[in-house]
Scaffold this motif. Sequence first.
Motif, PDB file in Angstrom:
ATOM      1  N   SER A   1       0.847  -1.191   0.000  1.00 59.55           N
ATOM      2  CA  SER A   1       0.000   0.000   0.000  1.00 59.55           C
ATOM      3  C   SER A   1       0.878   1.235   0.000  1.00 59.55           C
TER       4      SER A   1
ATOM      5  N   GLU B   1      -7.061   7.513   8.748  1.00 55.87           N
ATOM      6  CA  GLU B   1      -8.334   7.690   8.035  1.00 55.87           C
ATOM      7  C   GLU B   1      -8.140   7.985   6.543  1.00 55.87           C
ATOM      8  N   ASP B   2      -6.911   8.330   6.148  1.00 57.14           N
ATOM      9  CA  ASP B   2      -6.636   8.595   4.736  1.00 57.14           C
ATOM     10  C   ASP B   2      -6.315   7.326   3.948  1.00 57.14           C
ATOM     11  N   LEU B   3      -6.079   6.220   4.648  1.00 57.48           N
ATOM     12  CA  LEU B   3      -5.772   4.967   3.962  1.00 57.48           C
ATOM     13  C   LEU B   3      -7.078   4.286   3.563  1.00 57.48           C
ATOM     14  N   GLN B   4      -7.232   4.033   2.275  1.00 55.37           N
ATOM     15  CA  GLN B   4      -8.433   3.421   1.735  1.00 55.37           C
ATOM     16  C   GLN B   4      -8.117   2.010   1.243  1.00 55.37           C
ATOM     17  N   LEU B   5      -9.104   1.128   1.278  1.00 53.61           N
ATOM     18  CA  LEU B   5      -8.905  -0.226   0.762  1.00 53.61           C
ATOM     19  C   LEU B   5      -8.498  -0.200  -0.707  1.00 53.61           C
ATOM     20  N   SER B   6      -8.937   0.798  -1.448  1.00 50.76           N
ATOM     21  CA  SER B   6      -8.567   0.904  -2.864  1.00 50.76           C
ATOM     22  C   SER B   6      -7.079   1.202  -3.038  1.00 50.76           C
ATOM     23  N   ASP B   7      -6.395   1.631  -1.979  1.00 52.37           N
ATOM     24  CA  ASP B   7      -4.959   1.916  -2.020  1.00 52.37           C
ATOM     25  C   ASP B   7      -4.118   0.678  -1.708  1.00 52.37           C
TER      26      ASP B   7
END
Length: 169
Positions: A88, A95-101
Amino acid sequence: MVKLKLRITKSSRVNPSTKVKGFSGRVLTNGTADYDDIIKDAAEDTTFNQDEIRAAAGIFCRAAAKMLKQGYIVDLGPIGKLYPSCTSKWVAKAEDLQLSDIKPSLYYRASDDVESAINGATLVWAKASDEGEVAPSGSDTPSGGSGNENENSGGGDDNGGDTGGGTEN
């Protein structure tokens, strides 16, 4: 134990960060030991025939693949371990880490014996006559290994951003 000798060639590459052309070292391998080659070698000096070893190895490999698909770390004994993992991007706030990343991946950790054989290898420059020999597949990308290699190693995939599986609990 015979000490491993790795033949190194100079490989022309473009630095992905600076776009400057330069060189890095790359291992010239001795080819690929495929499944049948390993089966044949395993059968030497044993009372097992190749068909028995092939059957047992096939069952073992299918079971290992099944465990990986279920999210287990798979210990392959003298070879090392395979870990379900991910890569990743880095972010400052959770909170800025998204599953899409996040991209799922597979991480390999060599056994201590294999790791020490590779790390303790003697490096020699390949002769000009060696240049036509087998280079690792994906030789334009950095090595994966333990996930800590740099751009000057050759072959494999880059797992430098691995965020899981590097340590065992």
